[in-house]
Design a protein around this motif. Structure first.
Motif, PDB file in Angstrom:
ATOM      1  N   GLU A  79      12.041  79.232  35.100  1.00 32.55           N
ATOM      2  CA  GLU A  79      12.426  80.206  36.134  1.00 32.55           C
ATOM      3  C   GLU A  79      13.320  81.311  35.585  1.00 32.55           C
ATOM      4  O   GLU A  79      13.439  82.374  36.183  1.00 32.55           O
ATOM      5  CB  GLU A  79      13.157  79.501  37.279  1.00 32.55           C
ATOM      6  CG  GLU A  79      12.263  78.670  38.179  1.00 32.55           C
ATOM      7  CD  GLU A  79      11.722  77.443  37.482  1.00 32.55           C
ATOM      8  OE1 GLU A  79      12.447  76.853  36.656  1.00 32.55           O
ATOM      9  OE2 GLU A  79      10.551  77.102  37.726  1.00 32.55           O
ATOM     10  N   GLU A  80      13.970  81.017  34.461  1.00 32.54           N
ATOM     11  CA  GLU A  80      14.872  82.027  33.909  1.00 32.54           C
ATOM     12  C   GLU A  80      14.163  83.001  32.971  1.00 32.54           C
ATOM     13  O   GLU A  80      14.799  83.806  32.310  1.00 32.54           O
ATOM     14  CB  GLU A  80      16.022  81.325  33.159  1.00 32.54           C
ATOM     15  CG  GLU A  80      17.013  80.685  34.100  1.00 32.54           C
ATOM     16  CD  GLU A  80      17.915  79.689  33.404  1.00 32.54           C
ATOM     17  OE1 GLU A  80      19.118  79.957  33.314  1.00 32.54           O
ATOM     18  OE2 GLU A  80      17.421  78.646  32.942  1.00 32.54           O
ATOM     19  N   THR A 102      11.307  85.953  32.741  1.00 29.42           N
ATOM     20  CA  THR A 102      10.451  86.849  33.516  1.00 29.42           C
ATOM     21  C   THR A 102       9.492  87.564  32.576  1.00 29.42           C
ATOM     22  O   THR A 102       9.859  87.944  31.473  1.00 29.42           O
ATOM     23  CB  THR A 102      11.273  87.913  34.265  1.00 29.42           C
ATOM     24  OG1 THR A 102      12.151  88.527  33.328  1.00 29.42           O
ATOM     25  CG2 THR A 102      12.107  87.289  35.353  1.00 29.42           C
ATOM     26  N   TRP A 142       4.663  77.163  44.795  1.00 31.17           N
ATOM     27  CA  TRP A 142       5.478  76.811  43.642  1.00 31.17           C
ATOM     28  C   TRP A 142       5.601  75.284  43.537  1.00 31.17           C
ATOM     29  O   TRP A 142       5.493  74.709  42.463  1.00 31.17           O
ATOM     30  CB  TRP A 142       6.867  77.433  43.774  1.00 31.17           C
ATOM     31  CG  TRP A 142       7.754  77.224  42.594  1.00 31.17           C
ATOM     32  CD1 TRP A 142       7.666  77.865  41.392  1.00 31.17           C
ATOM     33  CD2 TRP A 142       8.853  76.318  42.492  1.00 31.17           C
ATOM     34  NE1 TRP A 142       8.661  77.413  40.547  1.00 31.17           N
ATOM     35  CE2 TRP A 142       9.400  76.466  41.202  1.00 31.17           C
ATOM     36  CE3 TRP A 142       9.433  75.409  43.362  1.00 31.17           C
ATOM     37  CZ2 TRP A 142      10.501  75.731  40.767  1.00 31.17           C
ATOM     38  CZ3 TRP A 142      10.525  74.682  42.925  1.00 31.17           C
ATOM     39  CH2 TRP A 142      11.047  74.846  41.635  1.00 31.17           C
ATOM     40  N   TRP A 152      11.729  70.212  34.634  1.00 30.78           N
ATOM     41  CA  TRP A 152      12.811  71.203  34.572  1.00 30.78           C
ATOM     42  C   TRP A 152      13.697  70.903  33.370  1.00 30.78           C
ATOM     43  O   TRP A 152      14.273  69.824  33.277  1.00 30.78           O
ATOM     44  CB  TRP A 152      13.574  71.128  35.889  1.00 30.78           C
ATOM     45  CG  TRP A 152      14.816  71.935  36.027  1.00 30.78           C
ATOM     46  CD1 TRP A 152      15.256  72.944  35.223  1.00 30.78           C
ATOM     47  CD2 TRP A 152      15.794  71.800  37.073  1.00 30.78           C
ATOM     48  NE1 TRP A 152      16.436  73.456  35.701  1.00 30.78           N
ATOM     49  CE2 TRP A 152      16.791  72.766  36.827  1.00 30.78           C
ATOM     50  CE3 TRP A 152      15.915  70.964  38.194  1.00 30.78           C
ATOM     51  CZ2 TRP A 152      17.904  72.909  37.660  1.00 30.78           C
ATOM     52  CZ3 TRP A 152      17.010  71.109  39.018  1.00 30.78           C
ATOM     53  CH2 TRP A 152      17.998  72.077  38.753  1.00 30.78           C
ATOM     54  N   PHE A 176      13.193  79.605  44.263  1.00 27.43           N
ATOM     55  CA  PHE A 176      12.877  78.469  43.382  1.00 27.43           C
ATOM     56  C   PHE A 176      14.118  77.935  42.686  1.00 27.43           C
ATOM     57  O   PHE A 176      14.318  76.732  42.594  1.00 27.43           O
ATOM     58  CB  PHE A 176      11.845  78.863  42.332  1.00 27.43           C
ATOM     59  CG  PHE A 176      10.618  79.503  42.916  1.00 27.43           C
ATOM     60  CD1 PHE A 176      10.035  78.973  44.056  1.00 27.43           C
ATOM     61  CD2 PHE A 176      10.061  80.640  42.348  1.00 27.43           C
ATOM     62  CE1 PHE A 176       8.920  79.557  44.625  1.00 27.43           C
ATOM     63  CE2 PHE A 176       8.946  81.226  42.903  1.00 27.43           C
ATOM     64  CZ  PHE A 176       8.367  80.692  44.047  1.00 27.43           C
ATOM     65  N   PHE A 177      14.936  78.861  42.190  1.00 21.10           N
ATOM     66  CA  PHE A 177      16.151  78.468  41.500  1.00 21.10           C
ATOM     67  C   PHE A 177      16.977  77.517  42.371  1.00 21.10           C
ATOM     68  O   PHE A 177      17.518  76.537  41.910  1.00 21.10           O
ATOM     69  CB  PHE A 177      17.029  79.695  41.237  1.00 21.10           C
ATOM     70  CG  PHE A 177      16.611  80.490  40.048  1.00 21.10           C
ATOM     71  CD1 PHE A 177      16.743  79.961  38.772  1.00 21.10           C
ATOM     72  CD2 PHE A 177      16.095  81.770  40.195  1.00 21.10           C
ATOM     73  CE1 PHE A 177      16.380  80.704  37.666  1.00 21.10           C
ATOM     74  CE2 PHE A 177      15.723  82.507  39.087  1.00 21.10           C
ATOM     75  CZ  PHE A 177      15.864  81.977  37.820  1.00 21.10           C
TER      76      PHE A 177
END
Length: 982
Positions: A220-221, A223, A430, A437, A587-588
RNA sequence: GCAUGGAUAGCUCAGCGGUAGAGCGGCUCGUUUACACCGAGUUGGUCGGGGGUUCGAAUCCCUCUCCGUGCACCA
């Protein structure tokens, strides 16, 4: 009237009618000519704090006083307030303040987030700027963490102070920080628990690596950003078939030294026969190794040349190919993005992008390069550091998400609602494609992984596998000793020696080498500080990594309320009612909180999730520091007031859409507050003349009209807030107060207030008080400061019980519309709205006439009425028209060319003795006639159409017929007027 | 590529099957005793293009174009 007064939920409403005015008046403090928000806002916020008005008390929660709770999305502890925060927190404040007015026990729990990477970066950068350090190693882990704490103590309060400026009604006595000792304990506990459940594991995997922050990142971090790059085509010769060349396309020639194979698709007829043969790797020049050609389905033979170079250490997909074909892995890059010695003497030591250029040159020099072409592709960027990430093989901690299924169903079933609901789809999508994770970070600021390890040599494995040394630490309860050949097991111990390990809470695990079985790595996990200390003493070493910040904030809704203890707060306020946040962290944060809530509380963490829009500038660009397009909210507050900023931003924030921020809206908010202030001053100036009885018979059509409009406004605002349509609520307030109350009612009321009838005056003042008392309360969630000031300044508080508005408007009851009985009592009928509307329409038309003839002074009007009008109504029209005089004459015979308009009340003339411009009037009337003619023609055509009249519902048909007769009547009258003009 | 949101007056948006609306801006007036941070009036639109359904479409369906966002991603 009695029963109305005794209704406890009604609040000030009807008591404001007449009887109490004589009480109110003496204690009304005089409002100053201008409003001074800076002073007022400071004073009231301090007062609210002193009164403990924001402090929640779980013991007050009952069936009659339900709980309402919100947890703040914790801002970065070192952050400063942005417009995004303003939007987000204004919404939360509106929700909380309204909940208080609805008689709920409200908890708005505030706090801050330690924000691992961001905070460590800021402090490190700052220390370097000050020249205090050159590198974090100068201070070492302890030293740097200490510095960050210092920084936090110094700057951590800034954003909290700023939220107070905004008027946020948070319960500051419950302020939390994600690195509070109790909170950290929760994080560790969850880690240990999930580990025990087998959902956390450690493994060597390909992860996203940030060469700038030097840490792993979660998916998620990262892009993806489109990038203009170069596609390099180079060729290699098949060793077994000299003269056969393969062309390979790559965007990253610098990692060629890390290639360990060439892959083609086995179904590709061009290359299938080459599988098993070899090529020579061009780089590094001094080590042109032979690479096998392997066949792998992953290769897309429609893309590029259909030949793929396999670089297992630097690409996720390549790594998987390498695993399938047991290929070696050559890591040619250091963690900081500089190529290492394995890249060869030409490239080793170079920074990755410089190395790319050099590698291309080398390929050209050796004649391997075929072509270079411009190429656009997507490159993963580290969201924080804004540099391209590397894929890197490293040992990290991973979490297999818990509770995925239930949380997904819950949203699908509607047990939890998303506003706007389309985000539920995004969320589901998602959730459907979850990858494990990566939760460990190679940083120092954060929650350190609560795992300690020690390597122990086993001497007598056969008898149960442990030597004296090991058994000293690990005793009984080996319930899962590996009989199945796996080389890992878990065991939990109910007691151990040495005695300093109070291991009821410590969890052990063994890992050993399956071959030699001589070395055992003992891992110990604990969430208890004493045990951690004992482990350190016993020679265990704690894992150096810290946990992803989101691994702590996903516990926010319950870890802030005292979990794992069954606290009164948790009992009363969990699950929370609303969550207000930006969609960028769905999501985060949001999804993960849902999972954690389910896992640990067995329940959803919130009932409704409201997603705000993203604030953009007028050109639609995101607010950003580098663009400098992000206004400082504190400056806006200083120039316009907090209320103005709140109002402005809510006015421009429609549900589900991004917000185009325009300072004009804040200015408008300021103007609105001024209007409110002045309208209250106007009421005060009516001071004295007060009757003690209200007489429903004395209510004018204007009074009834404004009461009906107020009803509509209350209904609209209430529904809008229930549906989270904040900008709709704001426009209703704006329209009602400005366009209806001030522009029409106040002006119309002057007919009474400037007259001589004291009874009517008192009645009018009573209506004004009723409306203002309601209006202030409707506005309070949006404009907390000015409404509180006016509530007291006007004396509305004086008459209320202390806990229902006596002390603060924030506990005054939320306005309720008048029901049918109440309307009947006051003799208000729905059609009363039309009576006043007709009057106002008449005034509008008259004003238009004046304007056409450029008259701004007082002037004579003559109304030729169609029905009889009471004197009072005539006076109202006269005042609104600014007519001097207004003659009502059913037999009026206008001179030729006298301007006139058709109004709902009759023909209205503007006799202009001697200065009549017949030509101008003819033009005006002709224009009007033409307009009516077109409309009439349209309706007539429709009604003449058989197709229409036979198929349309009766209601629509009637409507059209009605319209036709209206238009024809007007048409006829206008025709007559035009003919009269010659 | 797969989702998803949007395109209506100069700007920001509402309307989502039956006469195209609001606020702001523009323009013209105005020192009427709450307010010039004001008041009054007024000007702005073949509702992104093209098809279709319907008596009737900004509104429903199809299609295209353009903007935005999320996910996936091939060297």
């Amino acid at each position: 009237m009695e029963n109305l007064e005794s209704d406890p939920e009604r609040g000030v409403a009807f008591r404001q009618f007449a009887p109490t005015l004589c009480v109110l008046f003496p204690i009304m403090s005089e409002l100053s000519k201008t409003y001074t928000p800076a002073e007022v806002e400071e004073r009231w916020y301090a007062q609210w704090i002193a009164d403990g008005a924001f402090t929640a008390d779980p013991s007050r929660v009952s069936d009659k006083r339900p709980a309402y709770s919100v947890v703040i999305p914790p801002p970065n502890v070192t952050g400063i307030l942005t417009l995004g925060h303003v939007l987000n927190n204004t919404i939360q404040d509106i929700l909380c303040r309204r909940a208080r007015m609805l008689g709920k026990e409200v908890l708005w729990l505030p706090g801050t987030d330690h924000a691992g990477i961001a905070t460590q970066n800021v402090v490190e950068k700052n220390l370097k700027k000050q020249g205090a350090i050159k590198h974090r190693d100068d201070l070492g882990r302890e030293g740097l963490v200490e510095k960050i704490w210092e920084w936090k103590e110094k700057h951590g309060g800034i954003i909290i102070q700023q939220l107070k400026k905004l008027g946020a009604s948070c319960d500051w006595s419950r302020e939390r920080f994600t690195m509070d000792p109790e909170y950290s304990r929760c994080v560790q506990r969850v880690f240990v628990d999930l580990y025990k459940k087998g959902q956390i594991y450690r493994g060597k995997r390909m992860v996203n690596w940030c060469p700038s922050s030097l840490t792993a990142l979660s998916d998620e971090e990262v892009t993806m950003k489109p990038q203009n790059g170069t596609m390099y085509h180079f060729k290699v010769e098949v060793i077994e078939e000299p003269g056969t060349w393969l062309e390979i396309a790559t965007t990253r020639p610098e990692v060629i030294p890390g290639d360990t194979a060439i892959a083609v698709n086995p179904k590709d007829p061009r290359y299938a026969h080459l599988i098993g043969k070899h090529v020579r790797r061009p780089l590094p020049l001094e080590n042109q190794a032979e690479l096998p050609i392997v066949g792998d389905e992953h290769v897309d033979f429609t893309f590029g040349t259909g030949v793929l170079k396999v670089t297992p250490a630097h690409d996720k997909a390549d790594f998987e190919i390498a695993q399938r074909h047991s290929l070696p892995v050559i890591d040619v890059m250091n963690p900081n993005g500089i190529l290492n010695e394995l890249a060869g003497k030409d490239l080793g030591g170079m920074e990755r992008f410089a190395a790319r250029k050099r590698a291309a040159e080398l390929l050209t020099e050796i004649g391997s390069m075929v072509k270079e072409e411009l190429y656009q592709n997507n490159v993963g960027y580290s969201e924080r550091a804004d540099v391209p990430i590397e894929h890197r093989l490293s040992e990290q901690w991973f979490l297999k998400y818990p509770s995925v299924q239930p949380s997904q169903e819950v949203v699908a079933k509607g047990d939890m609602r998303f506003f706007p609901d389309r985000w539920a789809k995004v969320y589901d999508h998602w959730m459907g494609g979850l990858q494990d994770w990566c939760i460990s970070r190679q940083l120092w600021w954060g929650h350190r992984v609560p795992v300690w390890t020690k390597t122990i040599t086993i001497l007598r494995f056969a008898e149960l596998g442990l030597n004296e040394d090991a058994t000293a630490h690990l005793t009984n309860d080996f319930n899962d000793w590996p009989k199945d050949g796996r080389n890992t097991t878990s065991l939990s111990l109910s007691a151990t020696t040495p005695s300093e390990l109070q291991t009821k809470k410590t969890f052990f695990r063994l890992d050993w080498d399956g071959e030699s079985r001589e070395q055992v790595i003992v891992s110990a996990l604990t969430d208890c500080a004493d045990e951690a200390a004992a482990l350190n003493q016993a020679g265990f070493t704690q894992d150096p990594d810290v946990l992803d910040t989101w691994f702590s904030s996903w516990l926010w809704p319950f870890a802030t309320m005292g979990w794992p203890n069954e606290t009164a707060d948790l009992k009363a306020f969990y699950p929370t009612t609303d969550l207000v946040t930006g969609p960028d962290i769905i999501f985060f944060w949001v999804a993960r909180m849902i999972m954690a809530g389910y896992e640990y509380m067995g329940e959803l963490p919130f009932k409704n999730v409201y997603f705000t829009g993203i604030i953009r500038d007028k050109q639609g660009r995101k607010m950003s520091k580098s663009l400098g397009n992000s206004p400082d909210p504190l400056e806006l507050i200083a120039s316009y007031s907090a209320d103005a900023l709140r109002f402005g931003i809510m006015r421009s924030a429609p549900l589900g859409q991004d917000i185009a921020f325009d300072e004009k809206n804040v200015e408008l908010g300021r103007n609105f507050c001024t209007k409110l202030w002045n309208a209250c001053r106007f009421r005060q100036m009516q001071g004295g003349e007060v009757e003690s009885e209200v007489n429903p018979a004395l209510l004018s059509s204007d009074d009834k009209w404004i009461l009906l409009r107020l009803n509509t406004a209350i209904n609209e605002v209430t529904t809008a807030l229930e549906e989270y349509r904040f900008s709709d609520a704001t426009s209703t307030l704006y329209r009602f107060f400005w366009s209806e109350y001030c522009d029409w009612y106040v002006e119309a009321s002057k007919a009474v207030l400037q007259g001589t009838d004291d009874k009517r005056k008192a009645n009018t003042v009573a209506v004004i008080d009723f409306v203002l008392g309601h209006t202030l309360r409707l506005f309070h969630p949006f404009l907390p400061f000015i409404t509180e000031e006016l509530w007291h300044g006007m004396g509305f508080n004086a008459d209320m019980p202390e806990n229902q508005g006596g002390k603060s408007i924030m506990f005054a009851p939320w306005p309720k519309p008048m029901d049918a009985d109440e309307q009947a009592y006051f003799g208000i009928l729905p059609e009363d709205e039309k009576t006043a509307n007709d009057k106002y329409e008449t005034v509008n038309l008259g004003r238009g006439l004046k304007s056409t003839f450029n008259i701004s002074k007082k002037v004579r009007f003559v109304l030729k009425p169609t029905t009889e009008l009471p004197a009072h109504e005539i006076e109202v029209i006269r005042i609104l028209l600014n007519a001097e005089p207004l003659d009502v004459d059913a037999a009026f015979a206008a001179k030729k060319g006298t301007p006139a308009v058709l109004t709902p009340l009759g023909e209205l003339f503007l006799p202009l003795d001697g200065i009549i411009d017949v030509e101008a009037e003819r033009t005006r009337v002709a224009k009007e006639l033409a307009k009516v003619d077109t409309e009439l023609a349209k309706v007539k055509a429709k009604l003449a159409d058989e197709n229409f009249t036979s198929k349309v519902p009766q209601k629509v048909l009637d409507e059209h017929k009605h319209r036709e007769s209206d238009w024809s009547a007007q048409f006829e009258k206008l025709k007559v007027m035009l003919e009269a003009l010659g």
